[in-house]
Each structure stands twice: as structure tokens, then as C-alpha cells.
Scaffold this motif. Sequence first.
Motif, mmCIF file in Angstrom:
data_model
loop_
_atom_site.group_PDB
_atom_site.id
_atom_site.type_symbol
_atom_site.label_atom_id
_atom_site.label_comp_id
_atom_site.label_asym_id
_atom_site.label_seq_id
_atom_site.Cartn_x
_atom_site.Cartn_y
_atom_site.Cartn_z
ATOM 1 N N ASP A 1 -4.619 -8.525 -6.447
ATOM 2 C CA ASP A 1 -3.961 -9.825 -6.658
ATOM 3 C C ASP A 1 -2.497 -9.739 -6.236
ATOM 4 O O ASP A 1 -1.960 -10.659 -5.626
ATOM 5 C CB ASP A 1 -4.036 -10.225 -8.149
ATOM 6 C CG ASP A 1 -5.414 -10.742 -8.512
ATOM 7 O OD1 ASP A 1 -6.226 -10.963 -7.584
ATOM 8 O OD2 ASP A 1 -5.690 -10.910 -9.715
ATOM 9 N N ASP B 1 -5.224 -6.754 6.256
ATOM 10 C CA ASP B 1 -6.094 -6.767 7.437
ATOM 11 C C ASP B 1 -7.240 -5.755 7.300
ATOM 12 O O ASP B 1 -8.375 -6.040 7.679
ATOM 13 C CB ASP B 1 -5.249 -6.446 8.686
ATOM 14 C CG ASP B 1 -4.182 -7.508 8.914
ATOM 15 O OD1 ASP B 1 -4.550 -8.649 9.246
ATOM 16 O OD2 ASP B 1 -2.987 -7.208 8.696
ATOM 17 N N ARG C 1 -8.647 -8.852 -0.691
ATOM 18 C CA ARG C 1 -8.572 -10.027 0.194
ATOM 19 C C ARG C 1 -8.326 -9.519 1.595
ATOM 20 O O ARG C 1 -7.219 -9.560 2.128
ATOM 21 C CB ARG C 1 -7.441 -10.945 -0.255
ATOM 22 C CG ARG C 1 -7.817 -11.739 -1.484
ATOM 23 C CD ARG C 1 -6.836 -12.884 -1.678
ATOM 24 N NE ARG C 1 -6.179 -12.775 -2.965
ATOM 25 C CZ ARG C 1 -4.927 -13.122 -3.200
ATOM 26 N NH1 ARG C 1 -4.180 -13.619 -2.240
ATOM 27 N NH2 ARG C 1 -4.421 -13.001 -4.402
ATOM 28 N N VAL C 2 -9.411 -8.996 2.192
ATOM 29 C CA VAL C 2 -9.306 -8.328 3.490
ATOM 30 C C VAL C 2 -9.978 -9.197 4.552
ATOM 31 O O VAL C 2 -11.022 -9.797 4.298
ATOM 32 C CB VAL C 2 -9.935 -6.905 3.405
ATOM 33 C CG1 VAL C 2 -11.371 -6.938 2.921
ATOM 34 C CG2 VAL C 2 -9.821 -6.165 4.724
ATOM 35 N N SER C 3 -9.377 -9.247 5.738
ATOM 36 C CA SER C 3 -9.939 -10.118 6.779
ATOM 37 C C SER C 3 -10.493 -9.354 7.981
ATOM 38 O O SER C 3 -11.313 -9.878 8.720
ATOM 39 C CB SER C 3 -8.864 -11.095 7.275
ATOM 40 O OG SER C 3 -7.727 -10.364 7.703
ATOM 41 N N GLY D 1 -2.089 -9.174 -2.213
ATOM 42 C CA GLY D 1 -2.444 -10.347 -1.400
ATOM 43 C C GLY D 1 -3.289 -10.010 -0.172
ATOM 44 O O GLY D 1 -4.069 -9.047 -0.183
ATOM 45 N N ASP D 2 -3.078 -10.787 0.878
ATOM 46 C CA ASP D 2 -3.922 -10.654 2.068
ATOM 47 C C ASP D 2 -3.628 -9.364 2.837
ATOM 48 O O ASP D 2 -2.463 -9.019 3.060
ATOM 49 C CB ASP D 2 -3.692 -11.835 3.014
ATOM 50 C CG ASP D 2 -4.143 -13.142 2.403
ATOM 51 O OD1 ASP D 2 -4.982 -13.107 1.480
ATOM 52 O OD2 ASP D 2 -3.649 -14.207 2.820
#
Length: 228
Positions: free
Chosen positions: A63, A69, A112-114, A66-67
Motif C-alpha cells: 500500500d 513495474d 500493484r505490479v504492471s 504503490g505502483d
Amino acid sequence: MRIVIMGGTSGIGLAAANRLTAAGHEVTVTGRDPEKLARVKELVHAAESVDGTDEEQVRAFFDRIGDIDHLVLAFSPGARGIGPIRDIDLADLRAGFDGKLFAYLHAIQRARVSGSITMVSASSARAALPGTVTFAAVNGAIERVVSPLAAELAPIRVNAVSPGVVDTPWWAFLPPDQRAAQFTSAGQQIPAGRVGTGADVAAAIAYLVDADYVTGSILPVDGGFTVA
Ligand SMILES: NC(=O)c1ccc[n+]([C@@H]2O[C@H](COP(=O)([O-])OP(=O)(O)OC[C@H]3O[C@@H](n4cnc5c(N)ncnc54)[C@H](OP(=O)(O)O)[C@@H]3O)[C@@H](O)[C@H]2O)c1
């Protein structure tokens, strides 16, 4: 790129942190031991105290951060659970699942991985070495979840590297002379002629982080151990 390496203060995770930092990425490593965290703090973007088996700590960490990669999961409860099936304590077998499989899956739930997730499993998942039932069970499960995760989480890529014997502090449970003998003997039995280094595995992790068209794969990094 923002990269989190859980278990990045020693061995394979630290080697990956060094390599990915040198390649220009913003790398945050996690671990538990304050001394190890202090030692690596200057080498990477950030070093944070997070016990990967503590659900609250993991939730709060992701949390907070955050975001990101890419996520690399490179921790385990070490050699706990090593030994013949009739001798090992069931609690140690369970600790293997809690400290690696369940902890990795929980991190995957929270991060929160993209871009990609790379798990570190172990060649024991596909070998038949006496005394390694705990590692075979835990890492076999990790290797098995790679493909459904890759399908389910797409476009996030999900892969694993599967190391053989690697000279890291994981082996600190053996006295130095026994460890050296073990490494010599293991090296003589595989095509590469030597055991691996953290840097050998880090090269594979860096490849998977970069490889946009690779997902659902398990990359052996074992000097040929599992084909020998
Ligand atoms: N070395 C080998 O021969 C070998 C072979 C096959 C597979 N592997 C796998 O490779 C991975 C990395 O092992 P390694 O050889 O690099 O071991 P290592 O040198 O002992 O490093 C383990 C790292 O994980 C961290 N860690 C351990 N438990 C943790 C927890 N509960 N929460 C957060 N961090 C934790 C450690 O820091 P703290 O202790 O401070 O938390 C350390 O940064 C493991 O999954 C292992 O099973 C290793």
C-alpha cells in the motif's frame, strides 16, 4: 522502471538488485535482518524491513510503495525442512509452504505490479534427491502455479527462475569445510563443472524482467543439473 525484490538483502536477491540497479532501474529490496538492510541501503534505491510471512506487513508495504513495474520474489525459510521424510518435523514442512509458497502468493495478491513477476523456485522441484522432499514439494508447487498465474494475470508476465546449487548464505547451516566439499562434489556432477553464483541467477532474473514476450516460463539456471 520501479522494481521490488523481496529477499533482496542477500544471495540471489542481492545479486539481482545490484544488476538491475546497475542497469538503471529504481530497485527497492526487502528483508528482515536490520544489519543486512543497513549493509545494502546505499547500494539500492531503498531497503525496507518487511517480513514476507507477515500478512499485515506485506499489505502495508505494498500500500505504501504503490505502483511498481516488476516484482521479484527471492526469499525462503532457508534449509528448514531438509532431511529424509521419516525424520523431518511436520512443522518444518509446513514452514516451507508458509515461508515460500503462501508468502509468494500473498505478495502477488497485494502487489500493484504492471509489468512482470519473477519467482525464484529451485531445481529440487524436478529432481530426485533424497532428503529434499520439503524443497521439492514447495518449489514444485511454485513452478506449477506459474502457468495459471501467467494466464490469469495477463498482461502482467509471470515467470520463474529455477536455480540449482548456488553459493550463497543459504548454505550457512553447513560448516565451511562441509560446504566447500558439498560445492566441489555438486560441481563435479553437472555439465557446467561448478556450482552457481548469485550473479549467474541474477542474469536470468534480469533477462525475464526485460523479456516482453516471455511469460509462463520456468528458466532452469542450474549448470545443467536437471538434464545431466
Ligand atoms: N542458494 C541455493 O543453493 C538455492 C538453490 C535453489 C533455490 N534457491 C532459492 O533462492 C532464493 C534465494 O535464496 P538465497 O540462496 O539467495 O538465500 P539467502 O542468501 O539466504 O537470501 C535470502 C533472502 O531472503 C530474505 N528473507 C528470508 N526470509 C524472509 C522473510 N520471511 N521475509 C522477508 N525476507 C526474507 C533474507 O533476508 P532476512 O533473513 O534478513 O529476512 C535474504 O535477503 C530462495 O527462494 C531459495 O529457496 C537457492
